[in-house]
Scaffold this motif. Structure first.
Motif, short mmCIF file in Angstrom:
data_model
loop_
_atom_site.label_atom_id
_atom_site.label_comp_id
_atom_site.label_asym_id
_atom_site.label_seq_id
_atom_site.Cartn_x
_atom_site.Cartn_y
_atom_site.Cartn_z
N ASP A 1 0.81 -1.21 0.00
CA ASP A 1 0.00 0.00 0.00
C ASP A 1 0.85 1.28 0.00
OD1 ASP A 1 -2.26 -1.44 -0.03
OD2 ASP A 1 -2.92 -0.97 2.01
N PRO A 2 0.25 2.40 -0.40
CA PRO A 2 0.96 3.69 -0.31
C PRO A 2 1.30 4.03 1.15
CG PRO A 2 -0.97 3.89 -1.73
CD PRO A 2 -1.06 2.55 -1.08
N TYR B 1 -5.67 -10.70 -4.70
CA TYR B 1 -4.28 -10.35 -4.36
C TYR B 1 -4.16 -10.23 -2.84
CZ TYR B 1 -6.05 -5.56 -3.75
OH TYR B 1 -6.76 -4.47 -3.34
N VAL B 2 -2.91 -10.23 -2.37
CA VAL B 2 -2.60 -10.04 -0.95
C VAL B 2 -2.11 -8.62 -0.77
CG1 VAL B 2 -1.11 -10.76 0.96
CG2 VAL B 2 -2.09 -12.48 -0.57
N ARG B 3 -2.67 -7.94 0.20
CA ARG B 3 -2.37 -6.53 0.44
C ARG B 3 -1.53 -6.37 1.71
NH1 ARG B 3 -7.14 -2.23 1.90
NH2 ARG B 3 -5.82 -0.38 2.27
N VAL B 4 -0.40 -5.66 1.59
CA VAL B 4 0.47 -5.35 2.74
C VAL B 4 0.10 -3.96 3.22
CG1 VAL B 4 2.83 -5.07 3.54
CG2 VAL B 4 2.30 -6.81 1.83
N THR B 5 -0.44 -3.87 4.43
CA THR B 5 -0.98 -2.61 4.95
C THR B 5 -0.04 -1.88 5.91
OG1 THR B 5 -2.09 -3.82 6.72
CG2 THR B 5 -3.33 -3.42 4.68
N GLY B 6 0.96 -2.55 6.44
CA GLY B 6 1.86 -1.88 7.39
C GLY B 6 2.63 -2.87 8.22
N LEU C 1 5.06 -8.01 9.04
CA LEU C 1 4.23 -7.17 8.20
C LEU C 1 2.77 -7.58 8.35
CD1 LEU C 1 6.36 -7.18 4.92
CD2 LEU C 1 6.09 -5.25 6.50
N SER C 2 1.88 -6.60 8.35
CA SER C 2 0.45 -6.90 8.42
C SER C 2 -0.11 -7.05 6.99
CB SER C 2 -0.29 -5.77 9.15
OG SER C 2 -0.10 -4.53 8.48
N THR C 3 -0.86 -8.13 6.77
CA THR C 3 -1.39 -8.44 5.43
C THR C 3 -2.88 -8.74 5.50
OG1 THR C 3 -0.84 -10.78 5.69
CG2 THR C 3 0.83 -9.35 4.66
N VAL D 1 3.35 2.86 -4.98
CA VAL D 1 2.78 1.53 -4.71
C VAL D 1 3.64 0.50 -5.41
CG1 VAL D 1 0.74 0.06 -4.94
CG2 VAL D 1 0.47 2.52 -4.54
N MET D 2 3.88 -0.62 -4.72
CA MET D 2 4.67 -1.70 -5.31
C MET D 2 3.77 -2.91 -5.57
SD MET D 2 8.16 -3.56 -3.99
CE MET D 2 9.18 -2.18 -4.50
#
Length: 389
Positions: free
Chosen positions: A70-71, A142-147, A154-156, A202-203
C-alpha cells in the motif's frame, strides 16, 4: 562563665519539627529514589534498550499470484528500503533439464534450456501509481500489505480487485509494460532497492502463477534513531532538584523563612547607603584636580591671589564631595590667616613644619624682589645718606 567553660558544656540539640521530619525523612528519600530510578532507566535506554537501526519485517502470502504494498508502507520507517520476494521454489538442475539421454549434443541441451526458461514463470516487482496498479489487477485476487504488526512482522490482508479480469492471450508481459517507473525480475526470487521512496508510491509483485507459499521481506536502515533516554535523564535531574529543595527550603518553618526574608530586606538599605559614598573614580578626579599645577607669579599679591584660588578650589572640591590633598609648599599661610580673621574664624595652631616651610618660601620671595628692582629703586642706605647730606 568563661569561653572555655561555655565550649566544654554540651550543646543542646533542638528537636526537629514535624514539618522538617516529614520533608527530610519521607519526601526527600522518595524523590531521591525516583531520581536514581530515572537515571538507571535512561542508561538502559541508551545501551541495552536502544532501538536498532536495522529493521527487517517479513510476511507470507498463500495461494496468490499478486502482492500489493500500500501507499505509505515503503517509506514507513525510512525512505531507503529494500524489498525481496521469493516464490519458494528451487531452480532445476541442468542435468535434469537436459533429459535422460546423455548422448544428445550440446546444441540440443542449450535449446531445451532456453525453451524451458521461457515457459517457466518469473518473479517480478514494479513500482507505479495506485491507478496503474488497480488497472493491472482488475478482477484478480491479491494479498495486500498494509503496514507493520510488529518491528519484525508485516500486516497483510486478502483482497479482491474490482473490475473484470482480461482473458486475452496477447497481453503485454509484466516486465515490458510502460506503466511502471521501475521494475525488477528474477527466476525464483527478486530484490529491489529504493533510495528515496515516496509516500504515494505503490509496489506490485507478480509471481507468474499462484504460489502456495511466497515469502516477502522489507528491510530499512534508519538514519535517525529515536532517543528514549533523554526524557529519563530530564526526569532524574528534576527529581534530584526536588529532593534537595525538600531537604532544605521546604523543610523550614514559614516564620523562619519570613525572618530570613526580612533580614535580606534590611540588608538592602545598607547597600544603598554604601552606594551614596563617593566612588573611586570621583576620588581620583578630585585628587588630580587638586594636584593640577598652577602658574606662579612674583610678589605678595600674586601669592595672595594664588592662595585665594587654592582656597576656592578646595571649597569647590569639598562641595563636590571629593577628597582634597593639601600641599604645604603651595599654601600661603599669611593669606589664609587673613581670610580666616576677616571672616571671624578662630586662628588654628600652626605646626613647626608649616612654619618652617613658610619662612623658607618667604626668604626666597624677599631675595627675588631686590634682584628684580636693583636698577630702578635705590637701597635704604643710599636714601638715608642723601637725607643726611
Amino acid at each position: 562563665m568563661t569561653d572555655q567553660e561555655a565550649q566544654e558544656q554540651p550543646r543542646k540539640h533542638t528537636k526537629p519539627t514535624r514539618r522538617a521530619w516529614i520533608m527530610r525523612g519521607v519526601v526527600t528519600p522518595i524523590f531521591g529514589l525516583l531520581a536514581v530510578a530515572c537515571i538507571v532507566f535512561g542508561v538502559l535506554n541508551s545501551t541495552v534498550w536502544k532501538p536498532s537501526r536495522n529493521i527487517t519485517a517479513t510476511a507470507q502470502a498463500h495461494s496468490t499470484q499478486y502482492v500489493v504494498i500500500d501507499p505509505g508502507v515503503l517509506d514507513l520507517v525510512d525512505t531507503a528500503v529494500t524489498v525481496s520476494a521469493d516464490n519458494g521454489k528451487t531452480a532445476s538442475s541442468s542435468g535434469t533439464e537436459a533429459g535422460a539421454d546423455a548422448a544428445e549434443d550440446s546444441q540440443n541441451q542449450q535449446t531445451s534450456q532456453d525453451q524451458q526458461a521461457q515457459t517457466e514463470p518469473q518473479v517480478c516487482m514494479a513500482v507505479g501509481s495506485a491507478k496503474d496498479v488497480s488497472g493491472w489487477l482488475a478482477g484478480e485476487p491479491y494479498v495486500r500489505v498494509t503496514g507493520l504488526d510488529t518491528w519484525q512482522t508485516l500486516s497483510t490482508s486478502e483482497e479482491q480487485a474490482k473490475g473484470t479480469a482480461s482473458t486475452s492471450q496477447n497481453q503485454v508481459a509484466f516486465a515490458d509494460s510502460d506503466m511502471w517507473s521501475q521494475v525488477e525480475c528474477g527466476s525464483t526470487s527478486t530484490t529491489m532497492h529504493l533510495n528515496n521512496a515516496q509516500p504515494a508510491q505503490v509496489m506490485l509483485i507478480d509471481f507468474g502463477t499462484k504460489t502456495p507459499n511466497a515469502d516477502l521481506s522489507m528491510h530499512w536502515m534508519r538514519q535517525r534513531v529515536p532517543d528514549f533516554a533523554l526524557p529519563w535523564y530530564f526526569g532524574g535531574g528534576l527529581c534530584a532538584v526536588l529532593a534537595v529543595l525538600s531537604a532544605s527550603v521546604f523543610a523550614m518553618e514559614p516564620h523562619t523563612r519570613r525572618k530570613k526574608q526580612a533580614e535580606s530586606a534590611q540588608a538592602k538599605p545598607k547597600a544603598a547607603k554604601s552606594a551614596d559614598e563617593p566612588t573611586i573614580g570621583a576620588a581620583l578626579a578630585g585628587t588630580f584636580a587638586a594636584l593640577k599645577p598652577r602658574p606662579k607669579k612674583a610678589g605678595a599679591k600674586g601669592s595672595a591671589r594664588h592662595g585665594r584660588h587654592a582656597g576656592a578650589a578646595e571649597d569647590e572640591s569639598r562641595q563636590q564631595g571629593a577628597p582634597t590633598v593639601v600641599d604645604p609648599g603651595a599654601r600661603n599661610i599669611v593669606a589664609e590667616h587673613a581670610n580666616r580673621n576677616a571672616g571671624g574664624e578662630t586662628t588654628s595652631v600652626i605646626s613647626a613644619d608649616e612654619l618652617q616651610a613658610y619662612f623658607a618660601r618667604l626668604a626666597q620671595e624677599v631675595g627675588a624682589e631686590p634682584a628684580a628692582g636693583d636698577e630702578q629703586q635705590p637701597s635704604a642706605d643710599q636714601s638715608e645718606g642723601k637725607e643726611n647730606e
